[in-house]
Write a protein that holds these residues in place. Sequence first.
Motif, PDB file in Angstrom:
ATOM      1  N   GLY A 339      -5.331  -2.407   3.322  1.00 21.56           N
ATOM      2  CA  GLY A 339      -6.483  -1.584   3.653  1.00 21.56           C
ATOM      3  C   GLY A 339      -7.177  -0.936   2.461  1.00 21.56           C
ATOM      4  O   GLY A 339      -8.309  -0.464   2.599  1.00 21.56           O
ATOM      5  N   THR A 340      -6.527  -0.907   1.311  1.00 22.68           N
ATOM      6  CA  THR A 340      -7.110  -0.202   0.167  1.00 22.68           C
ATOM      7  C   THR A 340      -7.354  -1.075  -1.059  1.00 22.68           C
ATOM      8  O   THR A 340      -8.098  -0.667  -1.958  1.00 22.68           O
ATOM      9  N   THR A 341      -6.768  -2.260  -1.109  1.00 21.47           N
ATOM     10  CA  THR A 341      -6.818  -3.080  -2.327  1.00 21.47           C
ATOM     11  C   THR A 341      -8.029  -3.999  -2.347  1.00 21.47           C
ATOM     12  O   THR A 341      -8.339  -4.671  -1.342  1.00 21.47           O
ATOM     13  N   ASP A 342      -8.713  -4.055  -3.487  1.00 21.40           N
ATOM     14  CA  ASP A 342      -9.835  -4.987  -3.658  1.00 21.40           C
ATOM     15  C   ASP A 342      -9.293  -6.411  -3.705  1.00 21.40           C
ATOM     16  O   ASP A 342      -8.376  -6.714  -4.473  1.00 21.40           O
ATOM     17  N   ARG A 343      -9.869  -7.304  -2.921  1.00 21.86           N
ATOM     18  CA  ARG A 343      -9.327  -8.661  -2.771  1.00 21.86           C
ATOM     19  C   ARG A 343      -9.892  -9.656  -3.777  1.00 21.86           C
ATOM     20  O   ARG A 343      -9.425 -10.782  -3.849  1.00 21.86           O
ATOM     21  N   SER A 344     -10.876  -9.266  -4.544  1.00 19.27           N
ATOM     22  CA  SER A 344     -11.517 -10.221  -5.446  1.00 19.27           C
ATOM     23  C   SER A 344     -11.277  -9.931  -6.923  1.00 19.27           C
ATOM     24  O   SER A 344     -11.694 -10.717  -7.780  1.00 19.27           O
ATOM     25  N   THR A 345     -10.610  -8.816  -7.244  1.00 23.57           N
ATOM     26  CA  THR A 345     -10.401  -8.430  -8.641  1.00 23.57           C
ATOM     27  C   THR A 345      -8.946  -8.662  -9.042  1.00 23.57           C
ATOM     28  O   THR A 345      -8.036  -8.289  -8.294  1.00 23.57           O
ATOM     29  N   PRO A 346      -8.714  -9.279 -10.199  1.00 21.88           N
ATOM     30  CA  PRO A 346      -7.334  -9.495 -10.655  1.00 21.88           C
ATOM     31  C   PRO A 346      -6.560  -8.175 -10.769  1.00 21.88           C
ATOM     32  O   PRO A 346      -7.113  -7.156 -11.170  1.00 21.88           O
ATOM     33  N   ILE A 347      -5.293  -8.226 -10.402  1.00 21.69           N
ATOM     34  CA  ILE A 347      -4.440  -7.036 -10.350  1.00 21.69           C
ATOM     35  C   ILE A 347      -3.388  -7.113 -11.455  1.00 21.69           C
ATOM     36  O   ILE A 347      -2.824  -8.182 -11.712  1.00 21.69           O
ATOM     37  N   ARG A 348      -3.109  -5.962 -12.107  1.00 22.46           N
ATOM     38  CA  ARG A 348      -2.152  -5.969 -13.219  1.00 22.46           C
ATOM     39  C   ARG A 348      -1.020  -4.955 -13.059  1.00 22.46           C
ATOM     40  O   ARG A 348       0.001  -5.077 -13.714  1.00 22.46           O
ATOM     41  N   ARG A 349      -1.154  -3.965 -12.186  1.00 24.39           N
ATOM     42  CA  ARG A 349      -0.087  -2.967 -12.046  1.00 24.39           C
ATOM     43  C   ARG A 349       0.003  -2.515 -10.592  1.00 24.39           C
ATOM     44  O   ARG A 349      -1.012  -2.311  -9.933  1.00 24.39           O
ATOM     45  N   LEU A 350       1.246  -2.340 -10.116  1.00 26.45           N
ATOM     46  CA  LEU A 350       1.497  -1.893  -8.752  1.00 26.45           C
ATOM     47  C   LEU A 350       2.463  -0.711  -8.766  1.00 26.45           C
ATOM     48  O   LEU A 350       3.358  -0.637  -9.614  1.00 26.45           O
ATOM     49  N   SER A 351       2.293   0.191  -7.812  1.00 27.40           N
ATOM     50  CA  SER A 351       3.240   1.294  -7.669  1.00 27.40           C
ATOM     51  C   SER A 351       3.432   1.610  -6.197  1.00 27.40           C
ATOM     52  O   SER A 351       2.540   1.406  -5.374  1.00 27.40           O
ATOM     53  N   ILE A 352       4.627   2.084  -5.871  1.00 33.06           N
ATOM     54  CA  ILE A 352       4.928   2.522  -4.511  1.00 33.06           C
ATOM     55  C   ILE A 352       5.715   3.822  -4.621  1.00 33.06           C
ATOM     56  O   ILE A 352       6.596   3.963  -5.465  1.00 33.06           O
ATOM     57  N   ASP A 353       5.351   4.778  -3.780  1.00 30.00           N
ATOM     58  CA  ASP A 353       5.952   6.103  -3.844  1.00 30.00           C
ATOM     59  C   ASP A 353       6.348   6.537  -2.442  1.00 30.00           C
ATOM     60  O   ASP A 353       5.547   6.440  -1.506  1.00 30.00           O
ATOM     61  N   PHE A 354       7.585   6.971  -2.306  1.00 30.94           N
ATOM     62  CA  PHE A 354       8.069   7.487  -1.026  1.00 30.94           C
ATOM     63  C   PHE A 354       8.134   9.009  -1.145  1.00 30.94           C
ATOM     64  O   PHE A 354       8.888   9.541  -1.953  1.00 30.94           O
ATOM     65  N   GLU A 355       7.340   9.696  -0.337  1.00 27.74           N
ATOM     66  CA  GLU A 355       7.254  11.151  -0.441  1.00 27.74           C
ATOM     67  C   GLU A 355       8.029  11.837   0.684  1.00 27.74           C
ATOM     68  O   GLU A 355       8.470  11.203   1.636  1.00 27.74           O
ATOM     69  N   ASN A 356       8.161  13.157   0.547  1.00 26.07           N
ATOM     70  CA  ASN A 356       8.882  13.980   1.534  1.00 26.07           C
ATOM     71  C   ASN A 356      10.288  13.452   1.762  1.00 26.07           C
ATOM     72  O   ASN A 356      10.780  13.392   2.894  1.00 26.07           O
ATOM     73  N   VAL A 357      10.945  13.059   0.675  1.00 19.98           N
ATOM     74  CA  VAL A 357      12.290  12.486   0.763  1.00 19.98           C
ATOM     75  C   VAL A 357      13.304  13.600   1.033  1.00 19.98           C
ATOM     76  O   VAL A 357      13.323  14.619   0.337  1.00 19.98           O
ATOM     77  N   VAL A 358      14.145  13.394   2.055  1.00 14.30           N
ATOM     78  CA  VAL A 358      15.172  14.371   2.413  1.00 14.30           C
ATOM     79  C   VAL A 358      16.490  13.645   2.666  1.00 14.30           C
ATOM     80  O   VAL A 358      16.537  12.416   2.751  1.00 14.30           O
ATOM     81  N   ASP A 359      17.542  14.403   2.782  1.00 16.38           N
ATOM     82  CA  ASP A 359      18.867  13.833   3.028  1.00 16.38           C
ATOM     83  C   ASP A 359      18.868  13.034   4.334  1.00 16.38           C
ATOM     84  O   ASP A 359      18.150  13.373   5.289  1.00 16.38           O
ATOM     85  N   GLU A 360      19.684  11.990   4.366  1.00 18.98           N
ATOM     86  CA  GLU A 360      19.716  11.121   5.546  1.00 18.98           C
ATOM     87  C   GLU A 360      20.190  11.852   6.803  1.00 18.98           C
ATOM     88  O   GLU A 360      20.033  11.339   7.916  1.00 18.98           O
ATOM     89  N   ALA A 361      20.748  13.042   6.627  1.00 19.88           N
ATOM     90  CA  ALA A 361      21.131  13.837   7.800  1.00 19.88           C
ATOM     91  C   ALA A 361      19.914  14.185   8.648  1.00 19.88           C
ATOM     92  O   ALA A 361      20.037  14.484   9.840  1.00 19.88           O
ATOM     93  N   TYR A 362      18.713  14.136   8.016  1.00 16.54           N
ATOM     94  CA  TYR A 362      17.473  14.446   8.728  1.00 16.54           C
ATOM     95  C   TYR A 362      16.770  13.184   9.242  1.00 16.54           C
ATOM     96  O   TYR A 362      15.606  13.245   9.637  1.00 16.54           O
ATOM     97  N   GLU A 363      17.453  12.071   9.245  1.00 13.96           N
ATOM     98  CA  GLU A 363      16.895  10.826   9.792  1.00 13.96           C
ATOM     99  C   GLU A 363      16.495  11.058  11.249  1.00 13.96           C
ATOM    100  O   GLU A 363      17.235  11.674  12.021  1.00 13.96           O
ATOM    101  N   SER A 364      15.305  10.584  11.614  1.00 16.27           N
ATOM    102  CA  SER A 364      14.842  10.804  12.984  1.00 16.27           C
ATOM    103  C   SER A 364      13.924   9.678  13.428  1.00 16.27           C
ATOM    104  O   SER A 364      13.261   9.040  12.612  1.00 16.27           O
ATOM    105  N   TYR A 365      13.882   9.445  14.738  1.00 18.97           N
ATOM    106  CA  TYR A 365      13.036   8.402  15.326  1.00 18.97           C
ATOM    107  C   TYR A 365      12.385   8.947  16.588  1.00 18.97           C
ATOM    108  O   TYR A 365      12.790   9.996  17.120  1.00 18.97           O
TER     109      TYR A 365
END
Length: 425
Positions: A339-365
């Motif tokens: 949804g955010t990446t330009d499809r026609s321009t060559p790409i050279r760097r990627l990043s992924i960030d997981f935010e609001n990380v908490v202990d697995e004791a707070y795992e919820s569904y």
Amino acid sequence: MANKVRTYYCIDMKTFYASVECAERGLNPFDTNLVVADVSRGKNALCLAVTPKLKAQGVRNRCRLSEIPKDIKYEIAPPRMQLYIDYSADIYDIYLDYISPDDIHVYSIDEAFIDATDYLKLYSLEQTEFAKKLIAEIANRKKIPSTAGVGTNLFLAKVALDITAKKNKSHIGFLTEDIFKETLWNHRPITDFWHIAEGTAKRLARFAIYDMKGITHAPVDLLYKEFGIDAELLIDHAYGRESCTIADIKAYKSKSHSVSFSQILPRDYSFDEARIVMEEMALHGAYELMKRGVVTNKVCIGVNYSHSEIPSTHGAKKLNVNTALNSVIGPAAIEVFDGTTDRSTPIRRLSIDFENVVDEAYESYDLFTDMAKVQKEKSSQHAVLDVKKKYGKNAILTGTNYLDCATQRERNTFIGGHRAGDDTR
């Protein structure tokens, strides 16, 4: 009763990676032309470090191989991150021979802060004498040259290292608040000072502020309006003040946590090729979260394009669960990427960030989640982690990992984004 005047050191290994490679070869980095670079990345490969001799010839650190003048002959050493980590650990052990770990803060692989206050009397040494002793120990035991900043607070120790030590034959700089004001208030560029980046310097320049003295003369209301709460740190540092101690650093607990990964691609990638790598990064991230025993509820994606043809693009998706399952994280990452990446321009760097990380004791569904499937996937991911821990990161791979554009199989052999120094696959 007045507070005790403290003595802090900031000790830095000179051109660390290059110095380690020279030490391994029995060479003197001040007499050797050597760069640390991964030649498999081509002529534009980044030099992770260059020896002091090359610096003296005008070769800047972190340059590209192609930027080194053709008339300079030099040796190229491939990165060996595990070796550098081992050397760093050995140097830390040297500190421990003299100092408690409670008084040491490792700032980076090649730099550390030390509160030497209570050790000067113990070893009957003056402030700079004890610093010289530690530097000599590192040189004698590991053959690595180092420099030191000595200051009455952490900020002054860092500034003494970055600015003052370079002017002294002893490679040791010393600052108090008074010496700081006398010698560095008019120092330019202001970006030489710790924590003042180019963006901050540009914002200060709008008000004709180009040095630390200029900050002290600026209206306080103006600084707070421009920089918010960060103005307090700017003002304190302009006077050479810093209240934070190593004890404060060790006691600090972050209110928010994140886990992030990024990579520079080996060449210009198309949208479809980069999408495959993003799938790999999301899967790797899910495994890493589970390995650390944490969960997330927000995935952020960043894409940088070749030669900055267009501005980088970013996006994020808030999950309605706290999880480390790839079945949730993977599709969310790809949805943002698509949804955010330009499809026609060559790409050279990627990043992924997981935010609001908490202990697995707070795992919820949510109420619609099939918990039997959740437990099955968690068991599967844990089993994969167990196999990778025992037999290596490439013991279990997906078919995607074998595509020509995929990068995770090779990156599993890296440390900190660079080659570990062996051929393990």
